[in-house]
Enzyme design. Structure first.
Site, PDB file in Angstrom:
ATOM      1  N   ARG A   1       0.847  -1.193   0.000  1.00 14.84           N
ATOM      2  CA  ARG A   1       0.000   0.000   0.000  1.00 14.84           C
ATOM      3  C   ARG A   1       0.888   1.250   0.000  1.00 14.84           C
ATOM      4  O   ARG A   1       1.938   1.262   0.671  1.00 14.84           O
ATOM      5  CB  ARG A   1      -0.858  -0.036   1.268  1.00 14.84           C
TER       6      ARG A   1
ATOM      7  N   THR B   1      -9.878   0.082  -9.616  1.00 19.23           N
ATOM      8  CA  THR B   1      -8.839  -0.788  -9.090  1.00 19.23           C
ATOM      9  C   THR B   1      -8.850  -2.023  -9.978  1.00 19.23           C
ATOM     10  O   THR B   1      -9.730  -2.163 -10.812  1.00 19.23           O
ATOM     11  CB  THR B   1      -9.210  -1.096  -7.620  1.00 19.23           C
TER      12      THR B   1
ATOM     13  N   THR C   1      -4.031  -0.741  -7.232  1.00 16.62           N
ATOM     14  CA  THR C   1      -4.851   0.410  -7.609  1.00 16.62           C
ATOM     15  C   THR C   1      -4.066   1.710  -7.670  1.00 16.62           C
ATOM     16  O   THR C   1      -2.995   1.832  -7.055  1.00 16.62           O
ATOM     17  CB  THR C   1      -5.998   0.582  -6.587  1.00 16.62           C
TER      18      THR C   1
ATOM     19  N   ASN D   1      -6.216   4.288  -7.019  1.00 20.14           N
ATOM     20  CA  ASN D   1      -7.404   4.875  -6.401  1.00 20.14           C
ATOM     21  C   ASN D   1      -8.412   5.247  -7.488  1.00 20.14           C
ATOM     22  O   ASN D   1      -9.136   4.386  -7.954  1.00 20.14           O
ATOM     23  CB  ASN D   1      -7.098   6.061  -5.487  1.00 20.14           C
TER      24      ASN D   1
ATOM     25  N   ASP E   1      -8.016   8.093   0.564  1.00 18.55           N
ATOM     26  CA  ASP E   1      -8.566   7.007   1.387  1.00 18.55           C
ATOM     27  C   ASP E   1      -8.378   7.266   2.884  1.00 18.55           C
ATOM     28  O   ASP E   1      -8.932   6.533   3.713  1.00 18.55           O
ATOM     29  CB  ASP E   1      -7.952   5.657   0.997  1.00 18.55           C
TER      30      ASP E   1
ATOM     31  N   SER F   1      -7.748   0.806   3.362  1.00 21.45           N
ATOM     32  CA  SER F   1      -8.238   0.326   2.062  1.00 21.45           C
ATOM     33  C   SER F   1      -9.429  -0.605   2.275  1.00 21.45           C
ATOM     34  O   SER F   1      -9.686  -1.070   3.389  1.00 21.45           O
ATOM     35  CB  SER F   1      -7.112  -0.451   1.373  1.00 21.45           C
ATOM     36  N   SER F   2     -10.140  -0.869   1.187  1.00 17.60           N
ATOM     37  CA  SER F   2     -11.177  -1.902   1.223  1.00 17.60           C
ATOM     38  C   SER F   2     -10.772  -3.123   0.397  1.00 17.60           C
ATOM     39  O   SER F   2     -11.544  -4.073   0.273  1.00 17.60           O
ATOM     40  CB  SER F   2     -12.495  -1.357   0.660  1.00 17.60           C
TER      41      SER F   2
ATOM     42  N   GLY G   1     -13.552  -1.717  -6.917  1.00 18.48           N
ATOM     43  CA  GLY G   1     -14.869  -1.147  -6.611  1.00 18.48           C
ATOM     44  C   GLY G   1     -14.906  -0.261  -5.384  1.00 18.48           C
ATOM     45  O   GLY G   1     -15.979   0.005  -4.862  1.00 18.48           O
TER      46      GLY G   1
HETATM   47  N1  GLY Z   1      -8.610   3.010  -3.136  1.00 19.57           N
HETATM   48  C1  GLY Z   1      -9.612   2.087  -2.825  1.00 19.57           C
HETATM   49  C2  GLY Z   1      -9.214   1.146  -1.741  1.00 19.57           C
HETATM   50  O1  GLY Z   1      -8.039   0.918  -1.536  1.00 19.57           O
HETATM   51  O2  GLY Z   1     -10.060   0.627  -1.057  1.00 19.57           O
END
Ligand code: GLY
Length: 584
Positions: free
Chosen positions: A117, A396, A414, A416, A438, A467-468, A488
């Protein structure tokens, strides 16, 4: 302008070919790809005996498969795919962003997470995204140099390769196909043709991006044009020759920090040079007797995938071969609880204590599940509601790989937003991310995905934004049974859960599970988003329970592999064009 138009007839042929190949192809060893008949495609997976690669972009899938056929393992293939997508899927594949790779090693019977990340630079501060009145300023967190995190992808791919690669395929060999595609160009088709016009305005704002991605009149290129990325080829060549140092030190790193600073960001050369990818222990849980392995913080994904599955296990779900309104209601109520927890507890574990064990415990889920009314939707009204989460295209990208030895990779990475900040660092070909949106710019103020957060996810020097992303593996008796994940934004967690429950609870085949209409609730805003295709009766029943149902555009792109008694089955999600599952 680096586009070269093909003749209309060539364009037409390319389109037909890409449509056929983009749908689904099985490669037998040594044989040409054989297109499957179009009208069976929506529900038919690609089936193979030994190995499978499923990605968002057909050329990248084939590059991954070639690595496996040469004797490389799933991690080697993931590295090659990761670099290839940076060229062929520039809106999400990247060198200038970051992500997460979940790896299962069959021989060692263990799984590990590679966290690459992006990090906030050393100049980052709690109030960096506020205006003079103390209000969150989305321009700062999404459209300025302040939004850019120190890129993690190259370090992450190198760490994965050095630690878990097979040693049978060299680093340079894995990058070579990406270099060739950047240098010689890729035909604009499918996803690329769809995404460039949407990003035209943002790309046009930066001459360094416009000269690569737009024509000389700043219009978006057309299908059949060729996209050449010479600077990116050179950067990739440096990485091939010098490893991650070719990116994090010297000219490339200098140009990245200069580009960020030119847009008001504070990223220094030392910030870039200091980036470190990390190995983390995945979060684990069980669901209906299967083991679930997923991404730990700084992603919220794995924690909430497991938390929601635990609640589903504790709830009286109906046994059914298709999602019933009652089951969707229970799923929705469980999502609301988990997304509410997300806003409070989740952040970078190197900075805040994240109560992972508590959130993923069966006991906690059972207590939370008790608060769910089987007949009635609860309102999410305790926190000031944010503006509607944008129902954007997917920014992403996720890919799933399974090799002959049963090793697996689930990787989601990603920039973003689509094309991230929209800015290429001049002279590098590297598209910069805007990942730092984020972070929670201010407590309770939604980010670009409508997600709210607090102190746990406040910006700070060197911190990773929450993040998700939820690359996830399901194991049956210790063996990989499912590899999945999705883009998403806030909808990643729900997309992964939609697919998992379709396969595990409703016993759908993987293609059916990936294609089925998805639902999503993220607590705030208080609405249940469903994809077109969910039956009107089901929607009426959900509304009768009090849900505010919003029918929206498609959600996620969940390239998934499931191991069945019939063989390995791969499903490339058809919600975007150009996706491909290949196996042998
Ligand atoms: N940028 C979307 C995520 O990392 O969740």
């Amino acid at each position: 302008m680096l586009f070269h138009s093909s003749s209309p007839s060539r364009q037409g042929r390319a389109l037909v070919a890409s449509v056929l190949m983009g749908l689904a192809v099985v490669c037998q060893a040594g044989a040409q790809p054989a297109p499957i008949i179009a009208d069976t495609l929506l529900m038919q997976p690609v089936r193979a005996d030994k190995a499978m690669v499923v990605t968002q972009e057909a050329q990248a899938s084939r590059i991954g498969l070639d690595v496996l056929k040469k004797g490389g393992n799933a991690v080697d293939a993931a590295v090659a795919v990761g670099f290839a997508l940076a060229v062929t899927l520039p809106r999400a594949g990247n060198l200038g962003g970051g992500g997460f790779m979940l790896i299962h090693r069959a021989k060692d019977k263990d799984s590990v997470a590679v966290d690459y990340r992006e990090t906030a630079p050393s100049s980052a501060k709690r109030d960096m995204f506020l205006d003079e009145q103390g209000n969150a300023d989305p321009k700062k967190s999404r459209d300025s140099g302040l939004a850019v995190g120190v890129p993690g992808t190259v370090a992450g791919l190198e760490l994965a390769y050095k630690t878990y690669g097979s040693g049978k395929v060299s680093w340079a060999e894995l990058i070579a196909p990406a270099i060739a595609l950047a240098r010689d160009g890729v035909v604009v088709a499918d996803d690329l043709a769809d995404s460039l016009p949407q990003a035209q305005k943002r790309l046009a704002a930066y001459p360094s991006s416009a000269k690569i991605f737009l024509k000389s009149d700043l219009s978006a290129p057309r299908a059949g044009d060729r996209l050449i990325q010479s600077d990116l080829a050179q950067t990739l060549d440096l990485i091939a020759r010098f490893g991650a140092a070719g990116f994090y030190q010297g000219g490339v790193a200098e140009k990245i920090s200069q580009a960020v600073q030119s847009q008001g960001g504070g990223m220094t050369l030392a910030d870039v040079a200091g980036y470190q990818a990390k190995l983390r222990k995945p979060v684990t849980g069980t669901y209906r007797g299967l083991s679930v392995v997923s991404m730990p913080p700084p992603s919220s994904g794995g924690v909430h995938v497991i938390e929601i599955l635990n609640m589903l296990e504790a709830l009286p779900r109906e046994a059914a071969a298709a999602p019933t309104a009652q089951n969707l209601h229970l799923f929705t109520e469980a999502m609301k609880i988990a997304y509410a927890d997300r806003s409070e507890y989740l952040g970078d574990p190197d900075f805040v204590k994240v109560p992972v064990a508590a959130l993923t415990s069966k006991r906690y889920a059972a207590e939370r599940a008790k608060t769910i009314d089987p007949d009635k939707a609860r309102l999410s009204k305790d926190i000031k509601p944010g503006p509607l989460a944008p129902y954007e295209s997917d920014q992403t990208t996720h890919f799933s790989i399974l090799d002959e030895d049963g090793n697996a990779v689930a990787n989601t990475y990603t920039l973003n937003f689509s094309y991230g900040l929209g800015m290429v660092a001049e002279g590098t070909g590297v598209m910069l991310n805007n990942e730092l949106d984020d972070f929670a710019a201010k407590t309770g103020v939604p980010n670009g995905f409508g997600l709210v957060g607090g102190d746990a996810n406040a910006p700070a020097a060197g911190k990773r934004p929450l993040s998700s992303m939820s690359p996830t593996l399901v194991l049956d008796q210790g063996k990989v049974m499912m590899v999945t994940g999705s883009p998403g934004g806030s909808r990643i967690i729900s997309t992964v859960l939609n697919v998992m429950t379709h396969v595990i609870d409703e016993k759908m085949g993987v293609m059916e599970a990936v294609s089925a209409p998805r639902i999503h609730h993220q607590w705030l805003p208080d609405e249940l988003r469903v994809e077109r295709g969910l039956s009107p009766d089901t929607i009426r029943l959900l509304e009768a329970k009090g849900h505010k149902v919003v029918v929206g555009a498609s959600s996620g792109s969940a390239h998934t592999i499931v191991v069945t008694a019939r063989g390995i089955e791969g499903a490339a999600d058809m919600r975007q064009r150009g996706t491909l599952a290949v196996g042998y």
